[in-house]
Design a protein around this motif. Structure first.
Motif, PDB file in Angstrom:
ATOM      1  N   GLU A  51      -1.577   9.120  10.099  1.00  0.00           N
ATOM      2  CA  GLU A  51      -2.598   8.859   9.164  1.00  0.00           C
ATOM      3  C   GLU A  51      -1.773   8.017   8.101  1.00  0.00           C
ATOM      4  N   GLY A  52      -0.634   8.405   7.698  1.00  0.00           N
ATOM      5  CA  GLY A  52       0.489   7.598   6.831  1.00  0.00           C
ATOM      6  C   GLY A  52       0.554   6.132   7.372  1.00  0.00           C
ATOM      7  N   LEU A  53       0.848   6.025   8.491  1.00  0.00           N
ATOM      8  CA  LEU A  53       0.731   4.542   8.718  1.00  0.00           C
ATOM      9  C   LEU A  53      -0.545   3.726   8.852  1.00  0.00           C
ATOM     10  N   ALA A  54      -1.565   4.403   9.105  1.00  0.00           N
ATOM     11  CA  ALA A  54      -2.959   3.577   8.912  1.00  0.00           C
ATOM     12  C   ALA A  54      -2.990   3.254   7.186  1.00  0.00           C
ATOM     13  N   LEU A  55      -2.639   4.392   6.234  1.00  0.00           N
ATOM     14  CA  LEU A  55      -2.705   4.091   4.991  1.00  0.00           C
ATOM     15  C   LEU A  55      -2.024   2.941   4.576  1.00  0.00           C
ATOM     16  N   MET A  56      -0.766   2.791   5.030  1.00  0.00           N
ATOM     17  CA  MET A  56       0.302   1.882   4.972  1.00  0.00           C
ATOM     18  C   MET A  56      -0.426   0.574   5.159  1.00  0.00           C
ATOM     19  N   ALA A  57      -1.097   0.317   6.335  1.00  0.00           N
ATOM     20  CA  ALA A  57      -1.470  -0.695   6.901  1.00  0.00           C
ATOM     21  C   ALA A  57      -2.710  -1.365   5.921  1.00  0.00           C
ATOM     22  N   LYS A  58      -3.281  -0.538   5.158  1.00  0.00           N
ATOM     23  CA  LYS A  58      -4.349  -0.710   4.151  1.00  0.00           C
ATOM     24  C   LYS A  58      -3.636  -0.763   2.726  1.00  0.00           C
ATOM     25  N   ASN A  59      -2.313  -1.057   2.642  1.00  0.00           N
ATOM     26  CA  ASN A  59      -1.783  -1.083   1.306  1.00  0.00           C
ATOM     27  C   ASN A  59      -2.111   0.130   0.531  1.00  0.00           C
ATOM     28  N   GLU A  60      -2.586   1.109   0.967  1.00  0.00           N
ATOM     29  CA  GLU A  60      -2.651   2.410   0.062  1.00  0.00           C
ATOM     30  C   GLU A  60      -1.298   3.260   0.091  1.00  0.00           C
ATOM     31  N   TYR A  61      -0.376   2.700  -0.602  1.00  0.00           N
ATOM     32  CA  TYR A  61       1.036   3.298  -0.623  1.00  0.00           C
ATOM     33  C   TYR A  61       0.981   4.531  -1.286  1.00  0.00           C
ATOM     34  N   PRO A  62       0.275   4.796  -2.427  1.00  0.00           N
ATOM     35  CA  PRO A  62       0.481   6.242  -3.025  1.00  0.00           C
ATOM     36  C   PRO A  62      -0.108   7.293  -1.942  1.00  0.00           C
ATOM     37  N   ASP A  63      -1.245   7.019  -1.427  1.00  0.00           N
ATOM     38  CA  ASP A  63      -1.923   8.043  -0.390  1.00  0.00           C
ATOM     39  C   ASP A  63      -0.917   8.067   0.993  1.00  0.00           C
ATOM     40  N   GLY A  95       4.956   0.094  -2.833  1.00  0.00           N
ATOM     41  CA  GLY A  95       3.966   0.292  -3.821  1.00  0.00           C
ATOM     42  C   GLY A  95       4.479   0.170  -5.365  1.00  0.00           C
ATOM     43  N   GLY A  96       5.811  -0.369  -5.482  1.00  0.00           N
ATOM     44  CA  GLY A  96       6.323  -0.744  -6.848  1.00  0.00           C
ATOM     45  C   GLY A  96       6.976   0.380  -7.555  1.00  0.00           C
ATOM     46  N   GLU A  97       6.952   1.668  -6.925  1.00  0.00           N
ATOM     47  CA  GLU A  97       7.531   2.891  -7.397  1.00  0.00           C
ATOM     48  C   GLU A  97       8.989   2.981  -6.930  1.00  0.00           C
ATOM     49  N   PHE A  98       9.652   1.995  -7.912  1.00  0.00           N
ATOM     50  CA  PHE A  98      11.186   2.058  -7.274  1.00  0.00           C
ATOM     51  C   PHE A  98      12.153   2.989  -7.768  1.00  0.00           C
ATOM     52  N   SER A  99      11.828   3.597  -8.901  1.00  0.00           N
ATOM     53  CA  SER A  99      12.527   5.143  -9.332  1.00  0.00           C
ATOM     54  C   SER A  99      12.407   6.139  -8.202  1.00  0.00           C
ATOM     55  N   GLU A 100      11.038   6.215  -7.975  1.00  0.00           N
ATOM     56  CA  GLU A 100      10.659   7.301  -6.453  1.00  0.00           C
ATOM     57  C   GLU A 100      11.467   6.568  -5.264  1.00  0.00           C
ATOM     58  N   TYR A 129      16.912  -1.250  -6.826  1.00  0.00           N
ATOM     59  CA  TYR A 129      17.501  -1.612  -7.838  1.00  0.00           C
ATOM     60  C   TYR A 129      17.392  -3.179  -8.083  1.00  0.00           C
ATOM     61  N   TYR A 130      17.465  -4.034  -7.122  1.00  0.00           N
ATOM     62  CA  TYR A 130      17.360  -5.380  -7.323  1.00  0.00           C
ATOM     63  C   TYR A 130      16.145  -6.029  -7.592  1.00  0.00           C
ATOM     64  N   ARG A 131      15.082  -5.177  -7.292  1.00  0.00           N
ATOM     65  CA  ARG A 131      13.598  -5.739  -7.754  1.00  0.00           C
ATOM     66  C   ARG A 131      13.472  -5.392  -9.267  1.00  0.00           C
ATOM     67  N   GLU A 132      14.401  -4.710  -9.986  1.00  0.00           N
ATOM     68  CA  GLU A 132      14.420  -4.296 -11.319  1.00  0.00           C
ATOM     69  C   GLU A 132      15.517  -4.902 -12.088  1.00  0.00           C
ATOM     70  N   VAL A 133      16.310  -6.049 -11.442  1.00  0.00           N
ATOM     71  CA  VAL A 133      17.344  -6.724 -12.293  1.00  0.00           C
ATOM     72  C   VAL A 133      16.629  -7.603 -13.560  1.00  0.00           C
ATOM     73  N   PRO A 134      16.884  -7.511 -14.542  1.00  0.00           N
ATOM     74  CA  PRO A 134      16.419  -8.144 -15.842  1.00  0.00           C
ATOM     75  C   PRO A 134      16.925  -9.364 -16.003  1.00  0.00           C
ATOM     76  N   ASP A 135      16.713 -10.142 -16.907  1.00  0.00           N
ATOM     77  CA  ASP A 135      17.348 -11.415 -17.476  1.00  0.00           C
ATOM     78  C   ASP A 135      18.460 -11.130 -17.884  1.00  0.00           C
ATOM     79  N   VAL A 136      19.347 -12.127 -18.294  1.00  0.00           N
ATOM     80  CA  VAL A 136      20.540 -11.925 -18.694  1.00  0.00           C
ATOM     81  C   VAL A 136      20.674 -11.526 -20.213  1.00  0.00           C
ATOM     82  N   THR A 137      19.576 -11.439 -20.993  1.00  0.00           N
ATOM     83  CA  THR A 137      19.587 -11.043 -22.290  1.00  0.00           C
ATOM     84  C   THR A 137      19.505  -9.636 -22.600  1.00  0.00           C
TER      85      THR A 137
END
Length: 288
Positions: A51-63, A95-100, A129-137
């Protein structure tokens, strides 16, 4: 006539028959013979996983994450729980929940350090971590953590399918960290805080030689040392720059700067700059 057995039992407890009747009435099974406890049937782990895999296939990542978490809680420390945990890590990442995702990956690596998906868990940790690398400022804490996570992946799993990409991304995050040092160094240089600027450019030259920023760092060292009157170090910085990057526009700038003061590039082999570049081999990195 009262039941003799009940009477003796109540007497042994020091209770009257009335009190005993009262206690007895608190038992829901005796009070209502029709009462039946609600039983929640266990869903097989395989079913939850699918069921989890089926939800993943539908991009329903939180569920999907909730399904995999249910396996982890219902069948703890089982093989299904191990598989569900790595999938939950992936679902959180997608799902973009990088801290989780970071928390899940670390938990996997703690519980299953030698598990078959340990390399993948380490890769997801680094990528989160990489997906949340900020700009150099901005503050580079996430960049530092991405660097450490990718380095650990390469060191612990050098033959994994993720090692090659990790090596490339190591170069990206090093370039980012060097860029941050350059930004601060330029800031100090513009305000004539030459010592502060030299310390930043020195970090680039010492730690991030294979990045695209090293050429400018050597030229800026030439500039800063000349401003302080430390001619020997300025000459060495320009000489090392010319030797390793003869076609660099930054070398042309350093050469002109020295000439304007009546000096030429000349390497002092006892200089920290010279020692740092001994055995230096430039790898193909960002920016050529």
């Amino acid at each position: 006539m009262p039941n003799i057995g009940r009477l003796l039992a109540c007497a042994a407890l020091g209770l009257s028959l009335t009190a005993c009747d009262t206690l007895s009435s608190l038992n829901p099974f005796e009070k209502d013979e029709k009462y039946k406890p609600e039983l929640v049937p266990d869903v097989p782990a395989a079913n939850l996983y699918n069921e989890g895999l089926a939800l993943m296939a539908k991009n329903e990542y939180p569920d999907a994450s909730k399904k995999f978490d249910q396996i982890d809680k219902t069948y703890p420390r089982s093989e299904w729980a191990r598989k569900a945990l790595i999938m939950k890590t992936y679902a959180s990442y997608e799902g973009g929940e990088f801290s989780e995702s970071v928390n899940d990956a670390r938990r996997y690596l703690t519980l299953y350090p030698n598990g078959e998906d340990a390399a993948y868990a380490q890769y997801l940790l680094a990528m989160s971590y990489y997906r949340e690398v900020p700009d150099v400022t901005r503050d580079q804490e996430r960049t530092e953590k991405a660097l450490a996570a990718f380095q650990e992946l390469v060191e612990r799993h050098p033959r994994s399918e993720y090692a090659e990409d990790a090596k490339f991304k190591l170069q990206v995050v090093r370039d980012q960290l060097a860029g941050k040092e350059m930004e601060i160094g330029r800031y100090y240089l513009q305000r004539r805080n030459y010592t502060g600027a030299i310390n930043r450019f020195r970090d680039v030259v010492s730690k991030y030689q294979t990045t695209r920023h090293v050429e400018e760092a050597l030229q800026r060292l030439t500039e800063a040392y000349l401003a302080l009157g430390v001619v020997s170090e300025a000459q060495t910085a320009a000489a090392v720059l010319g030797h390793n990057f003869p076609d660099s526009p930054w070398y042309k700038d350093a050469y002109k700067l020295l000439q304007s003061g009546g000096h030429e590039p000349r390497e002092d082999t006892g200089s920290w700059i010279s020692r740092t570049f001994r055995g230096f081999t430039r790898s193909v990195g960002l920016g050529g």
